[in-house]
Design an enzyme around this catalytic site. Sequence first.
Site, PDB file in Angstrom:
ATOM      1  N   HIS A   1       0.731  -0.849  -0.214  1.00  0.00           N
ATOM      2  CA  HIS A   1       0.068  -0.066   0.304  1.00  0.00           C
ATOM      3  C   HIS A   1       0.605   1.045  -0.366  1.00  0.00           C
ATOM      4  O   HIS A   1       0.476   2.390  -0.398  1.00  0.00           O
ATOM      5  CB  HIS A   1      -1.033  -0.087   1.524  1.00  0.00           C
ATOM      6  CG  HIS A   1      -0.193  -0.292   2.433  1.00  0.00           C
ATOM      7  ND1 HIS A   1       0.519  -1.380   2.811  1.00  0.00           N
ATOM      8  CD2 HIS A   1       0.004   0.696   3.578  1.00  0.00           C
ATOM      9  CE1 HIS A   1       0.943  -1.172   4.424  1.00  0.00           C
ATOM     10  NE2 HIS A   1       0.504   0.008   4.944  1.00  0.00           N
TER      11      HIS A   1
ATOM     12  N   HIS B   1      27.781  -2.086 -11.842  1.00  0.00           N
ATOM     13  CA  HIS B   1      28.650  -3.054 -10.893  1.00  0.00           C
ATOM     14  C   HIS B   1      27.497  -4.435 -10.014  1.00  0.00           C
ATOM     15  O   HIS B   1      28.895  -5.256  -9.845  1.00  0.00           O
ATOM     16  CB  HIS B   1      28.804  -2.672  -9.832  1.00  0.00           C
ATOM     17  CG  HIS B   1      29.975  -1.159 -10.353  1.00  0.00           C
ATOM     18  ND1 HIS B   1      30.929   0.204  -9.273  1.00  0.00           N
ATOM     19  CD2 HIS B   1      30.081  -0.688 -10.946  1.00  0.00           C
ATOM     20  CE1 HIS B   1      31.570   0.378  -9.880  1.00  0.00           C
ATOM     21  NE2 HIS B   1      31.379   0.378 -11.325  1.00  0.00           N
TER      22      HIS B   1
ATOM     23  N   ARG C   1      35.445  -7.525 -13.572  1.00  0.00           N
ATOM     24  CA  ARG C   1      35.840  -8.048 -11.815  1.00  0.00           C
ATOM     25  C   ARG C   1      34.705  -8.573 -11.744  1.00  0.00           C
ATOM     26  O   ARG C   1      34.849  -8.082 -10.485  1.00  0.00           O
ATOM     27  CB  ARG C   1      36.956  -6.368 -11.393  1.00  0.00           C
ATOM     28  CG  ARG C   1      36.260  -4.799 -11.686  1.00  0.00           C
ATOM     29  CD  ARG C   1      37.508  -3.769 -11.876  1.00  0.00           C
ATOM     30  NE  ARG C   1      36.844  -2.780 -11.352  1.00  0.00           N
ATOM     31  CZ  ARG C   1      36.440  -1.816 -11.964  1.00  0.00           C
ATOM     32  NH1 ARG C   1      36.657  -2.064 -12.893  1.00  0.00           N
ATOM     33  NH2 ARG C   1      35.689  -0.909 -11.567  1.00  0.00           N
TER      34      ARG C   1
HETATM   35  C1  RB5 Z   1       4.206  -0.042   5.574  1.00  0.00           C
HETATM   36  O1  RB5 Z   1       4.225   0.749   6.291  1.00  0.00           O
HETATM   37  C2  RB5 Z   1       5.991   0.222   5.600  1.00  0.00           C
HETATM   38  O2  RB5 Z   1       6.116  -0.549   6.422  1.00  0.00           O
HETATM   39  C3  RB5 Z   1       6.085  -0.836   4.124  1.00  0.00           C
HETATM   40  O3  RB5 Z   1       5.619  -0.095   3.113  1.00  0.00           O
HETATM   41  C4  RB5 Z   1       7.869  -0.747   3.932  1.00  0.00           C
HETATM   42  O4  RB5 Z   1       8.154   0.896   4.256  1.00  0.00           O
HETATM   43  C5  RB5 Z   1       8.848  -1.127   4.181  1.00  0.00           C
HETATM   44  O5  RB5 Z   1      10.145  -1.565   4.578  1.00  0.00           O
END
Ligand code: RB5
Length: 146
Positions: free
Chosen positions: A12, A99, A133
Amino acid sequence: MSTNHVVIACDHGGLSLKQKIIQTFSQIEWQDLGTSNEESVDYPDFANHLAEVLKSHPDRIGILVCGSGQGMAMRANKFAHLRAALCWNEESARLSREHNDANVLCLGGRLLDHDLALKMTKVFFETPFEGGRHARRVEKLNGKAD
Ligand code: RB5
Protein backbone atom coordinates in the site's frame (compact mmCIF):
# COMPACT_ATOMS: atom_id res chain seq x y z
CA MET A 1 18.14 -8.52 -19.42
CA SER A 2 14.86 -7.98 -21.12
CA THR A 3 12.92 -4.77 -20.70
CA ASN A 4 10.07 -6.02 -22.88
CA HIS A 5 8.48 -7.74 -19.92
CA VAL A 6 8.96 -6.33 -16.45
CA VAL A 7 7.51 -7.76 -13.25
CA ILE A 8 6.34 -5.25 -10.64
CA ALA A 9 4.77 -5.43 -7.20
CA CYS A 10 4.11 -3.08 -4.32
CA ASP A 11 2.43 -2.76 -0.96
CA HIS A 12 0.00 0.00 0.00
CA GLY A 13 2.95 2.38 0.66
CA GLY A 14 4.20 1.94 -2.89
CA LEU A 15 0.96 1.87 -4.82
CA SER A 16 0.90 5.41 -6.22
CA LEU A 17 4.53 5.26 -7.40
CA LYS A 18 3.94 1.84 -8.94
CA GLN A 19 0.97 3.19 -10.89
CA LYS A 20 3.05 6.12 -12.17
CA ILE A 21 5.83 3.78 -13.29
CA ILE A 22 3.41 1.58 -15.21
CA GLN A 23 1.76 4.61 -16.84
CA THR A 24 5.07 6.25 -17.73
CA PHE A 25 6.67 3.20 -19.34
CA SER A 26 3.60 2.23 -21.29
CA GLN A 27 5.61 0.46 -24.03
CA ILE A 28 6.54 -2.26 -21.54
CA GLU A 29 4.46 -5.37 -21.08
CA TRP A 30 3.98 -5.23 -17.32
CA GLN A 31 3.28 -8.20 -15.14
CA ASP A 32 1.69 -6.45 -12.17
CA LEU A 33 1.51 -8.69 -9.10
CA GLY A 34 -0.44 -6.19 -6.99
CA THR A 35 -1.32 -4.82 -4.55
CA SER A 36 -4.01 -2.88 -6.30
CA ASN A 37 -5.64 -0.78 -3.58
CA GLU A 38 -4.75 1.20 -0.44
CA GLU A 39 -5.69 -1.56 1.97
CA SER A 40 -2.80 -2.44 4.29
CA VAL A 41 -0.87 -5.53 3.20
CA ASP A 42 2.43 -7.22 4.13
CA TYR A 43 5.28 -6.35 1.75
CA PRO A 44 7.16 -9.69 2.13
CA ASP A 45 4.23 -11.50 0.51
CA PHE A 46 4.68 -9.40 -2.62
CA ALA A 47 8.45 -9.79 -2.69
CA ASN A 48 7.92 -13.56 -2.38
CA HIS A 49 5.55 -13.57 -5.33
CA LEU A 50 7.96 -11.58 -7.48
CA ALA A 51 10.78 -13.98 -6.53
CA GLU A 52 8.67 -16.91 -7.67
CA VAL A 53 7.97 -15.28 -11.05
CA LEU A 54 11.61 -14.36 -11.66
CA LYS A 55 12.61 -17.91 -10.82
CA SER A 56 10.76 -19.05 -13.95
CA HIS A 57 11.85 -15.97 -15.98
CA PRO A 58 15.46 -15.27 -15.02
CA ASP A 59 15.93 -12.80 -17.89
CA ARG A 60 13.29 -10.43 -16.53
CA ILE A 61 13.72 -7.34 -14.42
CA GLY A 62 11.68 -6.85 -11.26
CA ILE A 63 10.58 -3.69 -9.52
CA LEU A 64 9.41 -3.66 -5.90
CA VAL A 65 7.91 -0.58 -4.31
CA CYS A 66 6.96 -0.10 -0.68
CA GLY A 67 6.96 2.94 1.61
CA SER A 68 10.72 3.04 2.08
CA GLY A 69 11.82 0.30 -0.33
CA GLN A 70 13.75 -1.19 2.55
CA GLY A 71 11.50 -4.09 3.56
CA MET A 72 11.08 -5.19 -0.04
CA ALA A 73 14.87 -5.18 -0.54
CA MET A 74 15.45 -7.12 2.67
CA ARG A 75 13.00 -9.83 1.72
CA ALA A 76 14.02 -10.01 -1.95
CA ASN A 77 17.67 -10.49 -1.05
CA LYS A 78 16.85 -13.69 0.86
CA PHE A 79 16.46 -15.32 -2.57
CA ALA A 80 19.69 -16.43 -4.22
CA HIS A 81 18.44 -15.62 -7.73
CA LEU A 82 17.59 -12.02 -6.84
CA ARG A 83 19.97 -9.10 -6.52
CA ALA A 84 17.72 -6.38 -5.21
CA ALA A 85 19.03 -2.83 -5.06
CA LEU A 86 17.50 -0.18 -2.84
CA CYS A 87 18.26 2.96 -4.80
CA TRP A 88 17.88 6.64 -3.91
CA ASN A 89 19.12 8.58 -6.94
CA GLU A 90 20.06 8.06 -10.58
CA GLU A 91 23.69 7.31 -9.74
CA SER A 92 22.81 4.55 -7.29
CA ALA A 93 20.47 3.04 -9.88
CA ARG A 94 23.19 3.17 -12.54
CA LEU A 95 25.82 1.61 -10.29
CA SER A 96 23.47 -1.12 -9.14
CA ARG A 97 23.34 -2.29 -12.77
CA GLU A 98 26.93 -1.59 -13.84
CA HIS A 99 28.63 -3.06 -10.78
CA ASN A 100 26.11 -5.34 -9.07
CA ASP A 101 24.07 -6.64 -12.00
CA ALA A 102 20.95 -5.93 -9.96
CA ASN A 103 17.86 -7.61 -11.38
CA VAL A 104 15.39 -6.02 -8.99
CA LEU A 105 14.99 -2.29 -8.37
CA CYS A 106 13.55 -1.38 -4.95
CA LEU A 107 12.00 2.04 -4.52
CA GLY A 108 10.58 3.93 -1.57
CA GLY A 109 7.28 5.37 -2.69
CA ARG A 110 6.92 7.52 0.42
CA LEU A 111 10.49 8.81 0.52
CA LEU A 112 11.43 9.45 -3.08
CA ASP A 113 10.31 12.31 -5.24
CA HIS A 114 8.24 10.45 -7.84
CA ASP A 115 9.68 12.27 -10.84
CA LEU A 116 13.14 11.29 -9.64
CA ALA A 117 12.00 7.68 -9.16
CA LEU A 118 10.83 7.61 -12.78
CA LYS A 119 14.25 8.85 -13.95
CA MET A 120 15.93 6.22 -11.78
CA THR A 121 13.75 3.52 -13.32
CA LYS A 122 14.77 4.64 -16.82
CA VAL A 123 18.44 4.54 -15.85
CA PHE A 124 18.00 1.08 -14.35
CA PHE A 125 16.41 -0.17 -17.59
CA GLU A 126 19.04 1.36 -19.85
CA THR A 127 22.25 0.52 -17.99
CA PRO A 128 24.06 -2.74 -18.83
CA PHE A 129 26.17 -4.78 -16.43
CA GLU A 130 29.84 -3.96 -16.92
CA GLY A 131 31.12 -7.48 -16.25
CA GLY A 132 34.90 -7.83 -15.94
CA ARG A 133 36.08 -7.52 -12.35
CA HIS A 134 32.50 -6.97 -11.25
CA ALA A 135 31.48 -10.43 -12.50
CA ARG A 136 33.84 -12.07 -10.00
CA ARG A 137 32.38 -9.99 -7.17
CA VAL A 138 28.80 -10.66 -8.17
CA GLU A 139 29.67 -14.41 -8.20
CA LYS A 140 30.70 -14.03 -4.57
CA LEU A 141 27.39 -12.49 -3.52
CA ASN A 142 25.89 -15.94 -3.10
CA GLY A 143 28.84 -17.35 -1.20
CA LYS A 144 28.42 -18.86 2.22
CA ALA A 145 27.63 -16.14 4.78
CA ASP A 146 27.10 -17.94 8.05
C1 RB5 B 1 4.20 -0.04 5.46
O1 RB5 B 1 3.64 0.77 6.41
C2 RB5 B 1 5.70 0.15 5.41
O2 RB5 B 1 6.29 -0.39 6.54
C3 RB5 B 1 6.27 -0.50 4.16
O3 RB5 B 1 5.68 0.07 3.05
C4 RB5 B 1 7.76 -0.38 3.95
O4 RB5 B 1 8.18 0.94 4.11
C5 RB5 B 1 8.60 -1.33 4.67
O5 RB5 B 1 9.83 -1.40 4.53
